[in-house]
Design a protein around this motif. Structure first.
Motif, PDB file in Angstrom:
ATOM      1  N   PRO A   3      21.104  94.878  64.273  1.00  0.00           N
ATOM      2  CA  PRO A   3      22.344  94.168  64.585  1.00  0.00           C
ATOM      3  C   PRO A   3      23.099  93.775  63.320  1.00  0.00           C
ATOM      4  O   PRO A   3      22.494  93.413  62.302  1.00  0.00           O
ATOM      5  CB  PRO A   3      21.867  92.930  65.360  1.00  0.00           C
ATOM      6  N   ALA A   4      24.396  93.845  63.382  1.00  0.00           N
ATOM      7  CA  ALA A   4      25.224  93.463  62.240  1.00  0.00           C
ATOM      8  C   ALA A   4      25.101  91.962  61.996  1.00  0.00           C
ATOM      9  O   ALA A   4      24.913  91.177  62.926  1.00  0.00           O
ATOM     10  CB  ALA A   4      26.680  93.842  62.508  1.00  0.00           C
ATOM     11  N   GLY A   5      25.202  91.585  60.742  1.00  0.00           N
ATOM     12  CA  GLY A   5      25.230  90.167  60.409  1.00  0.00           C
ATOM     13  C   GLY A   5      23.881  89.520  60.260  1.00  0.00           C
ATOM     14  O   GLY A   5      23.797  88.297  60.074  1.00  0.00           O
ATOM     15  N   VAL A   6      22.778  90.287  60.331  1.00  0.00           N
ATOM     16  CA  VAL A   6      21.437  89.732  60.164  1.00  0.00           C
ATOM     17  C   VAL A   6      20.927  90.098  58.773  1.00  0.00           C
ATOM     18  O   VAL A   6      20.839  91.276  58.427  1.00  0.00           O
ATOM     19  CB  VAL A   6      20.461  90.241  61.242  1.00  0.00           C
ATOM     20  N   THR A   7      20.611  89.097  57.981  1.00  0.00           N
ATOM     21  CA  THR A   7      20.064  89.309  56.644  1.00  0.00           C
ATOM     22  C   THR A   7      18.554  89.420  56.727  1.00  0.00           C
ATOM     23  O   THR A   7      17.892  88.578  57.331  1.00  0.00           O
ATOM     24  CB  THR A   7      20.429  88.130  55.715  1.00  0.00           C
ATOM     25  N   ARG A   8      17.998  90.479  56.109  1.00  0.00           N
ATOM     26  CA  ARG A   8      16.558  90.674  56.081  1.00  0.00           C
ATOM     27  C   ARG A   8      16.033  90.318  54.691  1.00  0.00           C
ATOM     28  O   ARG A   8      16.495  90.862  53.690  1.00  0.00           O
ATOM     29  CB  ARG A   8      16.196  92.122  56.417  1.00  0.00           C
TER      30      ARG A   8
END
Length: 539
Positions: A134-139
Motif C-alpha cells: 500500500p502507498a504511504g506505508v514506511t517500512r
C-alpha cells in the motif's frame, strides 16, 4: 531532576502507572543490568531505555500521532522487543502482525490496522516482497537488513533512527488508551484485531508481580511476541525489573540448555511445548533448579502431562485459562491441588465467570453451558469491527458487560472449572451432545496414541458422528485396535465412527490444534472410516 525509582510494591499498589513510565524508572535504577537477551546479543536496562526513546522519537518525527497504530512484524529478537517498547513510548498502540501467517494474511492485518509505519525484519520482508504494498506505508528494518529490497522500499533502522541521545517528546497515557492490537489466531475463522488498553496491561502486571516477579526474575520467551501468551510473562518480567531471554524459534533441547545457562526462573509455555520438553531423553540431565514457576495457557493441558511436569521439573506449575479478549481467567496452582489436574482451576481474584444456556440464561453451579466472564483485563473491542465486538459480548440482568469465551464448561462442587469443549467443536449426533474432549481423554490413555483430536463429520443417519485423528507414539506402529479399545469404554452415544492416522496435528503458532483444518480434510472422506457409524454410534 532525579528520576523517581519505582519498586515492585509501588507498582502493585498503584491504580495505574503507564508501562513506559515503569520502564524508564527501571532503566535509570538498574542501568548496566541485562534487560533483554537473544542468542546473538543482549542489552542493558540503560540501553533499553535509550533505544526506546530513539525509536519513539523516530516515530514522532515521521508524523505518527498519539494513539495512531504502528505495525510490528518480526521474529522474536532483542531488536523486535525494543521496537515494541519504542512504539509504546511514543504513545502508540503496537499492531502485532502474525509473522508466521501467509504474506497475504499479514497484508490484510496491516490494512486493517491502518498503520503508516511498519517495523519488520528481513524474514518478514522476504515473505511480503512479491505482494503489492500500500502507498504511504514506511517500512523500517529492525535488523538493519535490506533483504534484497531497494532502499527506496526499505529503511534500515540505523539510518531511520534519530541521533544517539535523542529523547522523544513527552506523551500523556491514560488508562483507556490502546496499548496493543493482537490479531486472533484464526482457529475458527478470519483473524480479528483485539484492542487491549494500557489499564488492562497494568492490571495483569500488578497481579503477576504480586506472585513473585522482581529484579531477580529471568523469563524465557519461546512463543512469538505477537501472541498474548508471550506478553502475559514478557511484560510482567520487565515491569518487575527482571530479564527476558528471547528464542527466535522454539526447540526443546535448546530451551533446556538456555534454561540451565541463564538460570531461568519463569516460563510461559503451551502444552505441546511441555510435551516435547518432557519427551527429551536427557531431560533429567539439565539443572532446572532455578525455576520458581512454570505457566501454561492457550490450549488444553492433559492431566497426565501436568502430573509428569510436577513430578520431574522443579518449581510450581500454574495453568491459566482465559482468552486474549479478556473475559475472565481461571487459575490452577497444580502443585497445590494435585487432585484437580483435570480442571483449569478457580476463577481468578477480581474476575467473575458465569455459565449460560443457549438462550443466554444464567445456569446454576454444576450445570454445563457456555462460559462468559468479566474482569479488569477485558479487551476494548475488535479493531474496526463493532458488530463482531457486540457478538462477543453478553450482558447480565444488571446490564454488566461480559465476554463470551466460546467454551463449554461447568464448575465442580469445590468451584473448580472443568472445560468440556469449544462450543464450535461440540458434536451433535442423533440429538445427543458429544464433547470431543471426553473422547480424546479415553483415546489418549492408549499407549499407542501420542496425540489425538476428535472432530464431528457429516452422517446421513445421525447428522454428525465422531471421528478420531491420531498421531501414533511409534510412527511405524499400527492403529489396529485403537478404536475398538476406546469404544469399549465409551457410551453408546459417544462411540467413534472411524480413525485416520497422520504424522502431526495441524496447530496454530502457539500450539492450538486447528480442528477446522481437520474437518476440512476429513469431513467429506468417509472411506477413511474404520467402520460404519451405523454400527457403533447411538446403537
Amino acid at each position: 531532576m532525579d528520576p523517581v525509582y519505582l519498586s515492585v510494591a509501588d507498582i502493585v499498589a498503584a491504580d495505574f502507572i503507564p508501562l513506559p513510565t515503569i520502564l524508564a524508572s527501571h532503566a535509570a535504577r538498574r542501568g548496566p543490568a541485562i534487560a533483554l537477551a537473544d542468542e546473538q546479543r543482549q542489552v542493558s536496562w540503560a540501553e533499553l531505555g535509550a533505544m526506546a526513546e530513539r525509536i519513539a522519537a523516530g516515530l514522532q518525527a515521521a508524523g505518527v500521532g498519539l494513539h495512531e497504530p504502528v505495525a510490528l512484524a518480526a521474529t522474536n529478537s532483542v531488536m523486535a522487543a525494543l521496537a515494541f517498547l519504542g512504539i509504546l513510548r511514543a504513545g502508540s498502540p503496537a499492531a502485532l502482525l502474525t509473522s508466521s501467517a501467509s504474506g497475504e494474511t499479514v497484508m490484510a492485518m496491516l490494512a486493517d490496522s491502518g498503520a503508516r509505519v511498519l517495523l519488520l525484519d528481513a524474514a518478514m520482508a522476504d515473505a511480503l516482497a512479491h505482494l503489492p504494498f500500500p502507498a504511504g506505508v514506511t517500512r523500517v528494518a529492525v535488523d538493519d537488513s535490506h533483504a534484497g529490497l531497494a532502499l527506496s522500499q526499505w529503511l534500515p533502522l540505523s539510518q531511520w533512527l534519530p541521533p544517539v541521545g535523542t529523547r522523544a517528546a513527552p506523551v500523556t497515557i491514560a488508562p483507556a488508551d490502546p496499548f496493543n492490537i493482537i490479531y486472533s489466531s484464526g482457529t475458527t475463522g478470519q483473524p480479528k484485531g483485539i484492542v487491549q488498553s494500557h489499564k488492562m496491561r497494568h492490571e495483569y502486571a500488578r497481579r503477576t508481580l504480586a506472585g513473585g516477579y522482581n529484579d531477580d526474575t529471568t523469563v524465557i520467551a519461546s512463543t512469538p511476541l505477537y501472541s498474548n501468551t508471550t506478553l502475559v510473562s514478557f511484560f510482567p518480567a520487565l515491569a518487575g525489573g527482571g530479564k527476558v531471554v528471547l528464542m527466535a524459534k522454539f526447540d526443546a533441547q535448546r530451551f533446556l540448555a538456555l534454561s540451565q545457562a541463564e538460570r531461568v526462573t519463569h516460563a510461559m509455555l503451551v502444552p505441546v511445548q511441555y510435551r516435547r520438553i518432557m519427551e527429551q531423553p536427557d531431560f533429567g540431565s539439565y539443572d532446572l533448579s532455578s525455576y520458581r514457576l512454570k505457566s501454561s495457557t492457550s490450549a488444553p493441558f492433559p492431566a497426565a502431562l501436568k502430573a509428569d511436569v510436577l513430578a520431574r521439573w522443579p518449581g510450581g506449575l500454574l495453568e491459566a485459562y482465559g482468552m486474549t479478549e479478556g473475559g475472565a481467567s481461571a487459575l490452577l496452582l497444580a502443585h497445590e491441588f494435585p487432585d484437580k489436574l483435570h480442571t483449569v482451576g478457580r476463577v481468578a481474584p477480581g474476575h467473575e465467570m458465569k455459565i449460560i444456556d443457549e438462550n443466554g440464561q444464567e445456569l446454576p453451579r454444576g450445570a454445563t453451558g457456555e462460559i462468559v466472564g468479566r474482569s479488569p483485563t477485558m479487551m476494548t473491542g475488535y479493531h474496526g469491527q463493532d458488530d463482531k465486538t457486540r457478538e462477543a459480548e453478553w450482558h447480565d440482568a444488571d446490564g454488566r458487560r461480559f465476554i463470551r469465551h466460546g467454551d463449554i464448561g461447568r464448575f465442580d462442587e469445590d468451584g473448580f472449572l472443568i472445560l468440556m469443549d469449544r462450543s464450535k467443536d461440540l458434536i451433535i449426533s442423533g440429538g445427543f451432545n458429544i464433547f470431543p474432549t471426553d473422547l480424546e481423554a479415553v483415546l489418549a490413555q492408549n499407549p499407542a496414541v501420542r496425540e489425538v483430536a476428535v472432530i464431528g463429520i457429516p452422517s446421513d443417519k445421525w447428522g454428525e458422528t465422531p471421528f478420531a485423528v491420531v498421531v501414533l507414539a511409534d510412527p511405524a506402529g499400527a492403529s489396529q485396535g485403537i478404536l475398538e479399545h476406546a469404544n469399549a469404554q465409551l457410551g453408546k452415544t459417544q462411540r467413534i465412527s472411524g480413525i485416520a492416522v497422520i504424522d502431526q496435528l495441524p496447530r496454530s503458532p502457539i500450539g492450538k490444534v486447528l480442528k477446522r483444518e481437520l474437518r476440512d480434510r476429513f469431513g467429506g472422506n468417509p472411506i477413511t472410516h474404520a467402520f460404519q457409524p451405523e454400527e457403533h454410534n447411538n446403537a
